[in-house]
Design a protein around this motif. Structure first.
Motif, PDB file in Angstrom:
ATOM      1  N   UNK A 104     113.108  78.465 -11.030  1.00  0.00           N
ATOM      2  CA  UNK A 104     112.282  77.375 -11.546  1.00  0.00           C
ATOM      3  C   UNK A 104     110.829  77.815 -11.490  1.00  0.00           C
ATOM      4  N   UNK A 105     110.186  77.875 -12.650  1.00  0.00           N
ATOM      5  CA  UNK A 105     108.784  78.293 -12.689  1.00  0.00           C
ATOM      6  C   UNK A 105     107.893  77.069 -12.770  1.00  0.00           C
ATOM      7  N   UNK A 106     106.884  77.017 -11.908  1.00  0.00           N
ATOM      8  CA  UNK A 106     105.942  75.900 -11.885  1.00  0.00           C
ATOM      9  C   UNK A 106     104.575  76.429 -12.284  1.00  0.00           C
ATOM     10  N   UNK A 107     103.608  75.504 -12.445  1.00  0.00           N
ATOM     11  CA  UNK A 107     102.313  75.987 -12.924  1.00  0.00           C
ATOM     12  C   UNK A 107     101.472  76.600 -11.813  1.00  0.00           C
ATOM     13  N   UNK A 108     101.696  76.202 -10.578  1.00  0.00           N
ATOM     14  CA  UNK A 108     100.946  76.843  -9.493  1.00  0.00           C
ATOM     15  C   UNK A 108     101.688  76.688  -8.158  1.00  0.00           C
ATOM     16  N   UNK A 109     101.071  77.260  -7.120  1.00  0.00           N
ATOM     17  CA  UNK A 109     101.706  77.297  -5.809  1.00  0.00           C
ATOM     18  C   UNK A 109     101.855  75.902  -5.200  1.00  0.00           C
ATOM     19  N   UNK A 163     115.727  69.235 -13.446  1.00  0.00           N
ATOM     20  CA  UNK A 163     114.820  68.869 -14.541  1.00  0.00           C
ATOM     21  C   UNK A 163     114.417  67.401 -14.456  1.00  0.00           C
ATOM     22  N   UNK A 164     115.199  66.608 -13.750  1.00  0.00           N
ATOM     23  CA  UNK A 164     114.859  65.201 -13.615  1.00  0.00           C
ATOM     24  C   UNK A 164     113.818  64.916 -12.545  1.00  0.00           C
ATOM     25  N   UNK A 165     113.400  65.947 -11.807  1.00  0.00           N
ATOM     26  CA  UNK A 165     112.480  65.726 -10.688  1.00  0.00           C
ATOM     27  C   UNK A 165     111.036  65.766 -11.165  1.00  0.00           C
ATOM     28  N   UNK A 166     110.281  64.768 -10.764  1.00  0.00           N
ATOM     29  CA  UNK A 166     108.849  64.797 -11.044  1.00  0.00           C
ATOM     30  C   UNK A 166     108.117  65.073  -9.743  1.00  0.00           C
ATOM     31  N   UNK A 167     107.332  66.153  -9.732  1.00  0.00           N
ATOM     32  CA  UNK A 167     106.631  66.489  -8.496  1.00  0.00           C
ATOM     33  C   UNK A 167     105.188  66.023  -8.542  1.00  0.00           C
ATOM     34  N   UNK A 168     104.795  65.406  -9.668  1.00  0.00           N
ATOM     35  CA  UNK A 168     103.397  65.041  -9.866  1.00  0.00           C
ATOM     36  C   UNK A 168     102.838  64.170  -8.759  1.00  0.00           C
ATOM     37  N   UNK A 217     107.334  72.670 -15.814  1.00  0.00           N
ATOM     38  CA  UNK A 217     108.518  73.239 -15.163  1.00  0.00           C
ATOM     39  C   UNK A 217     109.363  73.985 -16.190  1.00  0.00           C
ATOM     40  N   UNK A 218     109.687  75.247 -15.862  1.00  0.00           N
ATOM     41  CA  UNK A 218     110.519  76.030 -16.767  1.00  0.00           C
ATOM     42  C   UNK A 218     111.742  76.500 -15.987  1.00  0.00           C
ATOM     43  N   UNK A 219     112.925  76.300 -16.556  1.00  0.00           N
ATOM     44  CA  UNK A 219     114.158  76.626 -15.845  1.00  0.00           C
ATOM     45  C   UNK A 219     114.788  77.876 -16.436  1.00  0.00           C
ATOM     46  N   UNK A 220     115.033  78.877 -15.593  1.00  0.00           N
ATOM     47  CA  UNK A 220     115.599  80.135 -16.067  1.00  0.00           C
ATOM     48  C   UNK A 220     116.832  80.476 -15.250  1.00  0.00           C
ATOM     49  N   UNK A 221     118.030  80.416 -15.866  1.00  0.00           N
ATOM     50  CA  UNK A 221     119.248  80.777 -15.128  1.00  0.00           C
ATOM     51  C   UNK A 221     119.259  82.257 -14.746  1.00  0.00           C
ATOM     52  N   UNK A 222     119.829  82.562 -13.586  1.00  0.00           N
ATOM     53  CA  UNK A 222     120.087  83.943 -13.171  1.00  0.00           C
ATOM     54  C   UNK A 222     121.610  84.093 -13.191  1.00  0.00           C
ATOM     55  N   UNK A 272     124.284  75.041 -14.756  1.00  0.00           N
ATOM     56  CA  UNK A 272     123.951  73.981 -15.708  1.00  0.00           C
ATOM     57  C   UNK A 272     123.740  72.634 -15.009  1.00  0.00           C
ATOM     58  N   UNK A 273     124.669  72.336 -14.098  1.00  0.00           N
ATOM     59  CA  UNK A 273     124.583  71.055 -13.395  1.00  0.00           C
ATOM     60  C   UNK A 273     123.324  71.012 -12.526  1.00  0.00           C
ATOM     61  N   UNK A 274     123.028  72.148 -11.874  1.00  0.00           N
ATOM     62  CA  UNK A 274     121.831  72.211 -11.042  1.00  0.00           C
ATOM     63  C   UNK A 274     120.580  72.044 -11.904  1.00  0.00           C
ATOM     64  N   UNK A 275     120.586  72.670 -13.083  1.00  0.00           N
ATOM     65  CA  UNK A 275     119.427  72.573 -13.973  1.00  0.00           C
ATOM     66  C   UNK A 275     119.178  71.118 -14.373  1.00  0.00           C
TER      67      UNK A 275
END
Lengths: 204, 292
Positions: free
Chosen positions: A13-18, A65-70, A1-6, A58-61
């Protein structure tokens, strides 16, 4: 997971796949962090836009970031059957491109359920994935200026149904009378992210 | 009960649409926010009239609107400066003005800024579409675009009285427009000094500008990475850069997703300033100002 502010408007939020995008989307859909206005899933990203009166990026990030989708399975948003008359203008071209007979194209399209990964291009235009891999075809070299509403189409790894008349470059294999977009309906889109779709052949 | 009150459209100028604060929560279905391109000016107009901030008003591009009051109305013009007249008499900018039954309000050509907001006490009460009275020009959603002869109903008078007669707001600049930007989300798709290039020069607003976005012309923002970005969600204020290296600044009717990398994003509070830049005006981007 990669977090990029706009800037201060949202978080990409970029993930590894769909599949991961859909998993994160369904996770957040059930338990939305405060102040999130909109979620826009796409092929490998999920955009969250915020109400700045309630939260900040920042707060949203921190919350995301604490979420695990695995461990999360791809949740479904229900199932939809789409009746299709397979007489599309590009059916023979799709057969040629895939090396299948027209009948085999129809069987492949109806034979495997698809899942709406995300919407875009136009209101209610759902990008469906997970169908028969033999149906991957390029877009048309010359996009049409007018594609009729209800056109059932293929492009790349995706299938879709054109919600309204619009320009479009996808390969048209059939048409449905089912209204996939109706502003009187709640929600107006039939094909929301996570929806499982089965195409069913019907007579003209 | 008050009688039916309406604004009759006499002329629309280059483009007039009905706008409120837009639609929320539908982007995941491919429906963008839309709404006033300069939200601050719409909110100001509504506050002056005692309306809720989200009441619908007319967004008038480059002036040229003429409306006639049916039944009398309190009106306010905010945003772009235009010579405004009520039955031929000058009407102040951001000033609460009574338009008697049968009188008309006319906006001349905009002299500073691009988009004026003509709000009416009670709001424009056309039927909402997906919970908003905004016209999304790209998606073709929302109330129909007003045409001469249309009667736009005015909503019920709000209980809050107008508290001030006039707001002393600065007119939009006719010179260089300063916009604060934050790099990303895809600045890593560009050469390392791309942000210095972006903030180092000025960009001209081209004629290819509308509610979807403003195409800018200036120093080339050079890509470092080949290949195509997978389409991803876009925010208003995004500076999306196609292979030409000339950025497009997304405004209210921007596409929900886009396939070109976004090098930087204009902070929320400055998007309204961007929406007031006329074609031919220059924009200078400055870093920061945002607590991202």
């Amino acid at each position: 997971m990669r977090l990029m502010p706009c800037a201060d408007s949202g978080l990409l939020v970029e993930m590894s796949d769909m599949d991961e995008v859909l998993a994160l989307y369904s996770h957040l859909d059930e338990d939305l962090p405060d102040g999130v206005i909109d979620m826009v899933p796409a092929a490998t990203t999920l955009l969250l836009t915020i109400d700045r009166a309630v939260t900040d990026v920042e707060r949203l990030a921190r919350a995301v970031s604490g979420i695990s989708v695995g461990t999360h399975h791809r949740a479904t948003a229900g199932e939809v059957e789409i009746p299709v008359v397979y007489d599309g203008a590009d059916l023979s071209e799709v057969a040629r491109l895939t090396g299948l007979a027209e009948r085999e194209v129809i069987e492949a399209h109806t034979g495997t359920p698809w899942t709406v990964a995300f919407c875009g291009f136009a209101p209610g235009f759902g990008y469906m994935v997970g169908g028969d891999e033999r149906l991957q075809v390029p877009r048309r070299d010359n996009p049409r200026t007018k594609v009729p509403p209800g056109s059932v189409a293929l492009a790349g790894e995706f299938a879709s149904v054109y919600p309204r008349e619009s320009p479009g470059g996808w390969q048209l294999i059939g048409r449905t009378a089912l209204q996939v977009w109706d502003i009187q309906r709640e929600p107006p889109a039939l094909l929301v992210p996570g929806t499982v779709v089965r195409y069913v052949e019907t007579a003209a | 009960m008050s009688a039916f009150r309406a604004l009759e459209i006499i002329a629309t100028g280059p483009q007039t649409t009905i706008q409120d604060l837009g639609r929320e929560g539908l982007a995941g279905l491919g429906v963008g926010r839309s709404g006033a391109a300069d939200l601050g000016s719409l909110r100001l107009a509504n506050r002056l009239l005692g309306n809720s901030e989200g009441a619908a008003a007319l967004e008038v591009t480059l002036g040229g609107l003429e409306v006639r009051s049916r039944g009398g109305a309190w009106v306010v013009v905010t945003g772009a400066t235009t010579p405004a007249t009520g039955d031929g008499r000058p009407v102040g900018h951001a000033a609460v003005t009574w338009l008697p039954d049968g009188s008309s309000l006319r906006l001349g050509a905009a002299t500073a800024g691009l988009r004026s907001y003509v709000a009416v006490r009670g709001g424009i009460d056309v039927p909402p579409v997906l919970h908003s009275r905004s016209t999304d020009t790209m998606a073709g959603l929302g109330p129909p675009v007003p045409r001469p002869g249309d009667l736009l109903p005015v909503g019920p008078t709000p209980s809050a009285p107008p508290l001030v007669d006039v707001a002393p707001v600065a007119a939009p600049t006719t010179g260089e427009v300063l916009l604060r930007v934050v790099p990303g989300p895809r600045d890593d798709w560009f050469v390392p000094d791309v942000i210095s290039t972006l903030v180092g020069g000025t960009y001209e607003v081209t004629a290819e500008s509308n509610r979807v976005g403003m195409r800018l012309s200036g120093p080339v923002l050079e890509r470092a990475r080949e290949g195509e970005l997978q389409s991803e969600g876009m925010v208003p204020g995004a500076l999306q850069v196609p292979p030409t290296g000339q950025p497009t600044l997304f405004l209210a009717d921007h596409p929900v997703t886009g396939g070109y990398p976004v090098v930087a994003v204009v902070v929320s509070d400055d998007i309204g300033l961007a929406a007031q830049a006329q074609p031919g005006q220059h924009i200078r981007f400055v870093l920061g100002g945002s607590r991202a």
